[in-house]
Motif scaffolding. Structure first.
Motif, short mmCIF file in Angstrom:
data_model
loop_
_atom_site.label_atom_id
_atom_site.label_comp_id
_atom_site.label_asym_id
_atom_site.label_seq_id
_atom_site.Cartn_x
_atom_site.Cartn_y
_atom_site.Cartn_z
N TRP A 1 0.81 -1.19 0.00
CA TRP A 1 0.00 0.00 0.00
C TRP A 1 0.85 1.26 0.00
N ASP A 2 2.15 1.10 0.20
CA ASP A 2 3.01 2.28 0.28
C ASP A 2 2.99 3.12 -0.99
N CYS A 5 0.32 5.82 -0.83
CA CYS A 5 0.38 6.76 0.29
C CYS A 5 1.42 7.83 0.04
N LYS A 6 1.11 9.01 0.49
CA LYS A 6 2.03 10.13 0.36
C LYS A 6 3.17 10.01 1.38
N VAL A 8 4.72 7.24 4.51
CA VAL A 8 4.66 5.96 5.21
C VAL A 8 5.40 6.11 6.53
#
Length: 77
Positions: A1-2, A5-6, A8
């Motif tokens: 999912w990284d 995402c802006k 982590v």
């Protein structure tokens, strides 16, 4: 999912401390923890993928200050 995402953030702690915390929190035996942990991504890999790593092995007041600082940073993104 990284990749979605802006930012982590990984909460990290020594393996033995993590094990003790999970066993106490979830009321599980060491063997059960080890089975779960063995199928998860290692903390070392997680840390390499992270933009920010927070070590949780510190007094709560210091950890709280670090998290508040992180939240203030995230608000400015």
């Amino acid at each position: 999912w990284d990749k979605y995402c802006k930012l982590v953030v990984v909460a990290d702690v020594d393996y033995e401390i993590q094990k003790k915390r999970v066993m106490l929190r979830d009321n599980v035996e060491a063997e059960h923890f080890d089975k779960i942990n063995d199928v998860q991504m290692s903390n070392e890999v997680k840390k390499k993928m992270a933009d920010i790593v927070i070590n949780t092995d510190k007094p709560h007041n210091l950890l709280k200050l670090e998290v508040i600082t992180l939240l203030n940073y995230v608000e400015r993104l």
